[in-house]
Write an enzyme that holds these catalytic residues in place. Structure first.
Site, PDB file in Angstrom:
ATOM      1  N   ALA A  75      45.312  37.985  37.225  1.00 30.71           N
ATOM      2  CA  ALA A  75      46.346  39.014  37.217  1.00 30.71           C
ATOM      3  C   ALA A  75      47.051  39.167  35.865  1.00 30.71           C
ATOM      4  O   ALA A  75      47.540  40.252  35.544  1.00 30.71           O
ATOM      5  CB  ALA A  75      47.365  38.691  38.308  1.00 30.71           C
TER       6      ALA A  75
ATOM      7  N   ILE B 207      41.834  43.130  41.288  1.00 24.17           N
ATOM      8  CA  ILE B 207      41.310  44.119  42.237  1.00 24.17           C
ATOM      9  C   ILE B 207      41.640  45.528  41.760  1.00 24.17           C
ATOM     10  O   ILE B 207      41.525  46.485  42.503  1.00 24.17           O
ATOM     11  CB  ILE B 207      41.931  43.872  43.641  1.00 24.17           C
ATOM     12  CG1 ILE B 207      43.474  43.827  43.566  1.00 24.17           C
ATOM     13  CG2 ILE B 207      41.411  42.575  44.245  1.00 24.17           C
ATOM     14  CD1 ILE B 207      44.161  43.657  44.919  1.00 24.17           C
TER      15      ILE B 207
ATOM     16  N   HIS C 175      37.383  39.173  44.122  1.00 26.60           N
ATOM     17  CA  HIS C 175      38.273  39.491  45.244  1.00 26.60           C
ATOM     18  C   HIS C 175      38.218  40.954  45.664  1.00 26.60           C
ATOM     19  O   HIS C 175      39.117  41.432  46.338  1.00 26.60           O
ATOM     20  CB  HIS C 175      39.717  39.093  44.888  1.00 26.60           C
ATOM     21  CG  HIS C 175      39.886  37.612  44.707  1.00 26.60           C
ATOM     22  ND1 HIS C 175      40.950  37.032  44.041  1.00 26.60           N
ATOM     23  CD2 HIS C 175      39.105  36.576  45.105  1.00 26.60           C
ATOM     24  CE1 HIS C 175      40.818  35.715  44.045  1.00 26.60           C
ATOM     25  NE2 HIS C 175      39.714  35.413  44.669  1.00 26.60           N
TER      26      HIS C 175
ATOM     27  N   CYS D  34      32.663  52.487  61.450  1.00 28.43           N
ATOM     28  CA  CYS D  34      31.395  53.139  61.050  1.00 28.43           C
ATOM     29  C   CYS D  34      31.003  52.823  59.611  1.00 28.43           C
ATOM     30  O   CYS D  34      29.969  53.271  59.144  1.00 28.43           O
ATOM     31  CB  CYS D  34      31.491  54.645  61.265  1.00 28.43           C
ATOM     32  SG  CYS D  34      32.529  55.484  60.025  1.00 28.43           S
TER      33      CYS D  34
ATOM     34  N   ASN E 247      46.652  31.881  28.212  1.00 30.89           N
ATOM     35  CA  ASN E 247      47.589  32.121  29.316  1.00 30.89           C
ATOM     36  C   ASN E 247      49.022  31.934  28.833  1.00 30.89           C
ATOM     37  O   ASN E 247      49.292  31.016  28.066  1.00 30.89           O
ATOM     38  CB  ASN E 247      47.295  31.142  30.460  1.00 30.89           C
ATOM     39  CG  ASN E 247      47.706  31.695  31.796  1.00 30.89           C
ATOM     40  OD1 ASN E 247      47.218  32.756  32.186  1.00 30.89           O
ATOM     41  ND2 ASN E 247      48.621  31.032  32.488  1.00 30.89           N
TER      42      ASN E 247
ATOM     43  N   ILE F 205      47.679  37.889  26.397  1.00 27.97           N
ATOM     44  CA  ILE F 205      46.243  37.990  26.103  1.00 27.97           C
ATOM     45  C   ILE F 205      45.884  39.291  25.387  1.00 27.97           C
ATOM     46  O   ILE F 205      44.984  39.314  24.552  1.00 27.97           O
ATOM     47  CB  ILE F 205      45.401  37.773  27.385  1.00 27.97           C
ATOM     48  CG1 ILE F 205      43.931  37.647  27.035  1.00 27.97           C
ATOM     49  CG2 ILE F 205      45.648  38.843  28.441  1.00 27.97           C
ATOM     50  CD1 ILE F 205      43.077  36.999  28.094  1.00 27.97           C
TER      51      ILE F 205
END
Ligand code: CNA
Length: 241
Positions: free
Chosen positions: A21, A104, A120, A131, A212, A230
């Site tokens: 994230a 995501i 993920h 369906c 990080n 980053i």
């Protein structure tokens, strides 16, 4: 510019990237664990993100799940930042073989990365649980309450919820890229969510680089630790663009 980071990347031939994230906070998408992160949202619902985003909660309280999900997980205006762009460039230059992400949000693909392994899943894919018809993120944003399919089935995001397993094919591919890499760059992840965090253990190459903001439990395993944003740390790769 971090000279050591530049040198490591320059001397690498097969880089794999594992991220989370923190890659997208510079695009305005909050992470889960920083001070401003999504954990603050728990006061609004009385549950942690782990509960709200769990398989059980989705089926037991689908309406509350979607209320939280639309407000806190969907960012249709977000654009890739320098970190996404730098990784796309490394791939285009033939140095990076895969971006393995816990995110995501689809921003790596928006930046031009081609081999993105979404551990993920993605908010951009949603499917009918009856369906299997697929729907884009816009369908979720434009619907109210629980989104349903034309067939009447409940639509579920193609996102791995807490309590659900990761796709085997994606995991195997991630492991293969990490095993074959001479350099593994791990960035923007607290390394607190398994099995994604455990993927580091498959790396046996030369350089393990951690980028990080905050420290992680794996800092001592790294050959180079960069505690910076980053997007800023990697922006030297975009010089001359
Ligand atoms: P996390 O646990 O929220 O950790 C994020 C880490 O990134 C923290 O250690 C921060 O210090 C660090 N960080 C924040 N901003 C930066 C920055 N600009 N540069 C460098 N480091 C930074 O997130 P993880 O990905 O480790 O946890 C896994 C969860 C969070 C996954 O299941 C994700 O799906 C989920 N998540 C994804 C998104 C997204 O798709 N953008 C957003 C929020 C949460």
């Amino acid at each position: 510019m971090n000279e050591q980071l530049r040198r490591v990347i320059e001397n690498s031939r097969r880089i794999a990237f594992l991220g989370g994230a923190g890659l997208s906070t510079e695009s305005g998408i909050p992470d889960f664990r920083s001070a401003d992160g999504l954990y603050k949202a728990q006061t609004a619902y009385g549950h942690s993100p782990e509960v709200l985003l769990s398989h059980e909660f989705f089926w037991d309280h689908t309406d509350i799940f979607y209320d939280y999900y639309r407000k806190f997980l969907l960012y249709p205006e977000a654009k890739p930042n320098n970190a996404h762009r730098a990784l796309a460039k490394l791939e285009a230059d033939g140095k990076l073989t895969a971006v393995i992400t816990q995110n995501i949000d689809g921003l790596h693909q928006d930046a031009g990365s081609r081999n993105v392994l979404e551990l993920h899943g993605s908010v951009h894919r949603n499917y009918c649980t009856k369906c299997r018809k697929f729907y884009p993120m816009e369908y979720i944003l434009e619907s109210e309450g629980v989104p349903t399919c034309a067939c009447g089935g409940v639509i579920k995001p193609d996102v791995v919820l807490y309590g659900e397993g990761l796709e085997t094919k994606t995991l195997i591919s991630a492991v293969t890229h990490i095993q074959r890499a001479d350099t593994l760059i791990v960035g923007g992840t607290s390394l607190a969510v398994y099995p994604a965090a455990g993927l580091i253990d498959y790396f046996s190459g030369r350089e393990l680089v951690l980028i990080n903001l905050s420290r992680t439990d794996r800092d001592s395993d790294a050959t180079l630790c960069v505690h910076e944003k980053i997007g800023e740390a990697l922006s030297f790769l975009l010089e001359g663009e």
